[in-house]
Design an enzyme around this catalytic site. Structure first.
Site, PDB file in Angstrom:
ATOM      1  CE1 TYR A   1       0.686   0.314   4.466  1.00 14.69           C
ATOM      2  CE2 TYR A   1      -0.938  -1.447   4.621  1.00 14.69           C
ATOM      3  CZ  TYR A   1       0.052  -0.678   5.206  1.00 14.69           C
ATOM      4  OH  TYR A   1       0.395  -0.878   6.512  1.00 14.69           O
ATOM      5  CE  LYS A  41       5.314   0.111   6.789  1.00 14.35           C
ATOM      6  NZ  LYS A  41       6.537  -0.343   7.454  1.00 14.35           N
TER       7      LYS A  41
HETATM    8  C1  HXC Z   1      -7.584   4.235  17.166  1.00 18.37           C
HETATM    9  C2  HXC Z   1      -5.551   4.453  18.263  1.00 18.37           C
HETATM   10  C3  HXC Z   1      -5.403   3.022  18.319  1.00 18.37           C
HETATM   11  C4  HXC Z   1      -6.438   2.226  17.733  1.00 18.37           C
HETATM   12  C5  HXC Z   1      -3.654   3.929  19.247  1.00 18.37           C
HETATM   13  N1  HXC Z   1      -4.448   4.947  18.862  1.00 18.37           N
HETATM   14  N2  HXC Z   1      -4.202   2.740  18.929  1.00 18.37           N
HETATM   15  N3  HXC Z   1      -6.633   5.039  17.707  1.00 18.37           N
HETATM   16  N4  HXC Z   1      -7.508   2.876  17.171  1.00 18.37           N
HETATM   17  N5  HXC Z   1      -6.388   0.890  17.730  1.00 18.37           N
HETATM   18  C6  HXC Z   1      -4.220   6.371  19.072  1.00 18.37           C
HETATM   19  C7  HXC Z   1      -4.298   6.696  20.553  1.00 18.37           C
HETATM   20  O1  HXC Z   1      -5.636   6.839  20.990  1.00 18.37           O
HETATM   21  C8  HXC Z   1      -3.519   7.998  20.613  1.00 18.37           C
HETATM   22  O2  HXC Z   1      -4.284   9.100  20.175  1.00 18.37           O
HETATM   23  C9  HXC Z   1      -2.422   7.776  19.582  1.00 18.37           C
HETATM   24  O3  HXC Z   1      -2.909   6.743  18.700  1.00 18.37           O
HETATM   25  C10 HXC Z   1      -1.125   7.320  20.184  1.00 18.37           C
HETATM   26  O4  HXC Z   1      -1.380   6.190  21.001  1.00 18.37           O
HETATM   27  P1  HXC Z   1      -0.315   5.638  22.057  1.00 18.37           P
HETATM   28  O5  HXC Z   1      -0.811   4.332  22.549  1.00 18.37           O
HETATM   29  O6  HXC Z   1      -0.007   6.713  23.048  1.00 18.37           O
HETATM   30  O7  HXC Z   1       0.950   5.495  21.110  1.00 18.37           O
HETATM   31  P2  HXC Z   1       2.301   4.761  21.352  1.00 18.37           P
HETATM   32  O8  HXC Z   1       2.434   4.252  22.755  1.00 18.37           O
HETATM   33  O9  HXC Z   1       3.304   5.666  20.835  1.00 18.37           O
HETATM   34  O10 HXC Z   1       2.166   3.471  20.412  1.00 18.37           O
HETATM   35  C11 HXC Z   1       2.227   3.557  19.019  1.00 18.37           C
HETATM   36  C12 HXC Z   1       1.211   2.630  18.362  1.00 18.37           C
HETATM   37  C13 HXC Z   1       1.278   1.217  18.935  1.00 18.37           C
HETATM   38  C14 HXC Z   1       1.472   2.642  16.851  1.00 18.37           C
HETATM   39  C15 HXC Z   1      -0.196   3.180  18.594  1.00 18.37           C
HETATM   40  O11 HXC Z   1       0.300   0.387  18.381  1.00 18.37           O
HETATM   41  C16 HXC Z   1       2.630   0.608  18.748  1.00 18.37           C
HETATM   42  O12 HXC Z   1       3.589   0.923  19.467  1.00 18.37           O
HETATM   43  N6  HXC Z   1       2.800  -0.312  17.798  1.00 18.37           N
HETATM   44  C17 HXC Z   1       4.088  -0.987  17.501  1.00 18.37           C
HETATM   45  C18 HXC Z   1       3.885  -2.374  16.963  1.00 18.37           C
HETATM   46  C19 HXC Z   1       3.041  -2.438  15.740  1.00 18.37           C
HETATM   47  O13 HXC Z   1       2.099  -1.674  15.564  1.00 18.37           O
HETATM   48  N7  HXC Z   1       3.369  -3.367  14.845  1.00 18.37           N
HETATM   49  C20 HXC Z   1       2.589  -3.563  13.628  1.00 18.37           C
HETATM   50  C21 HXC Z   1       3.282  -2.987  12.483  1.00 18.37           C
HETATM   51  S1  HXC Z   1       2.526  -3.590  11.011  1.00 18.37           S
HETATM   52  P3  HXC Z   1      -5.120  10.079  21.172  1.00 18.37           P
HETATM   53  O14 HXC Z   1      -5.735  11.075  20.264  1.00 18.37           O
HETATM   54  O15 HXC Z   1      -6.127   9.208  21.861  1.00 18.37           O
HETATM   55  O16 HXC Z   1      -4.104  10.653  22.122  1.00 18.37           O
HETATM   56  C22 HXC Z   1       2.864  -2.563   9.774  1.00 18.37           C
HETATM   57  C23 HXC Z   1       2.495  -2.977   8.362  1.00 18.37           C
HETATM   58  C24 HXC Z   1       1.458  -4.047   8.254  1.00 18.37           C
HETATM   59  O17 HXC Z   1       3.369  -1.531   9.968  1.00 18.37           O
HETATM   60  C25 HXC Z   1       1.205  -4.443   6.825  1.00 18.37           C
HETATM   61  C26 HXC Z   1       0.303  -5.639   6.699  1.00 18.37           C
HETATM   62  C27 HXC Z   1       0.061  -6.080   5.283  1.00 18.37           C
END
Ligand code: HXC
Length: 255
Positions: A143, A158
């Site tokens: 994407y 990306k």
């Molecule tokens: C809506 C969300 C949410 C959700 C977080 N937020 N999760 N909103 N739905 N499910 C919002 C929060 O409410 C907040 O906004 C803001 O995002 C930041 O959230 P935090 O939890 O404080 O962020 P942080 O601790 O920095 O974590 C970052 C993250 C988390 C991206 C949200 O999921 C993470 O650390 N992920 C790392 C691992 C990961 O995601 N791996 C997958 C990668 S896959 P507000 O407004 O409420 O303050 C990939 C490609 C996949 O990249 C391709 C597949 C084909």
């Protein structure tokens, strides 16, 4: 990969972990980065297999420029040099575009787009100073050029990383012999992406149906491709993105 030093960001889980494992098996010294100390330690127990001296754990957040600089300093201090950087750290969640908060947008953009740049620039500056012809491997997604409905933040980031890959391939390739390439994985089992994006049974079934080969990819397959793209055998590959998705993104009219 004997005598090669490789940094893998986000290396304590998913594709990063399997790439680090493969590089270690191939004789490389590997630095893995992650935000969580316990998870880094668990990763070490899982993959070091007697090669503890060849595996460095760096607790850091790719969103912080000073952490990226420290990542370079710690790796050079421990292993004496850096040959490759794999920008694998990512963040993602599903959200309709109209409901995504500014903080949610910024969070993913900061990890994926800004984090990739901070780490690439920190390592690139070191290579340029030292005259090392290193290589960068970025993890994108199909994407990046197609549509990422439900993940507008990740798709936008990306796409930026893909532009960054091609830009560095030309800018640093022509001046310093530094290569930059990317892998665009499709759905890969045992990864954070698969866990997050394919939570329900219905979504998992729909995903499997979308892949012509009818299965998820494995992180071992990603690691094998990464090994090749970093190796001497791929020394003429520069600015390329290799898709490993079982044909998923081409499957516009399922047969
Ligand atoms: C809506 C969300 C949410 C959700 C977080 N937020 N999760 N909103 N739905 N499910 C919002 C929060 O409410 C907040 O906004 C803001 O995002 C930041 O959230 P935090 O939890 O404080 O962020 P942080 O601790 O920095 O974590 C970052 C993250 C988390 C991206 C949200 O999921 C993470 O650390 N992920 C790392 C691992 C990961 O995601 N791996 C997958 C990668 S896959 P507000 O407004 O409420 O303050 C990939 C490609 C996949 O990249 C391709 C597949 C084909």
């Amino acid at each position: 990969m004997e005598n090669q030093v490789i940094i893998v960001t986000g290396g304590s889980s998913g594709m990063g972990l399997y790439m680090a494992k493969r590089f270690l098996e191939e004789g490389a010294s590997v630095a893995i980065t992650g935000r969580n100390k316990e998870r880094l330690q668990q990763a070490k127990e899982q993959i070091a297999q007697g090669k503890e001296d060849k595996l460095l754990l760096i607790e850091m957040d790719v969103r912080k420029v000073e952490d990226a600089d420290r990542m370079v300093a710690e790796t050079v201090e421990t292993f004496g040099r850096i040959d490759h950087l794999v920008n694998n750290a990512a963040g993602n969640f599903i959200s309709p575009a109209e409901k995504l908060s500014p903080n949610g947008w910024n969070s993913v953009i900061n990890i994926v787009l800004n984090g990739t740049f901070y780490c690439s620039q920190a390592v690139g500056k070191y290579w340029i100073e030292q005259g090392i012809k290193g290589s960068i491997l970025n993890m994108v997604a199909t994407y990046a050029w197609n549509a990422g409905a439900g993940v507008i933040h990740s798709a936008s980031a990306k796409a930026g990383v893909l532009a960054m890959t091609r830009t560095l391939a030309v800018e640093w390739g022509s001046q310093y012999g530094i290569r930059a390439n990317a892998i665009a994985p499709g759905p890969i089992e045992r990864t954070g992406g698969a866990d997050k994006l394919f939570e329900s049974e219905k979504a998992a079934k729909r995903t499997l149906q979308s892949v012509p080969l009818g299965r998820l990819g494995t992180p071992e397959e990603i690691a094998g491709l990464a090994r090749f793209m970093l190796s001497e055998e791929a020394s003429y590959m520069n600015g390329e993105v290799v898709t490993l998705d079982g044909g998923q993104w081409l499957n516009q009219f399922p047969f």
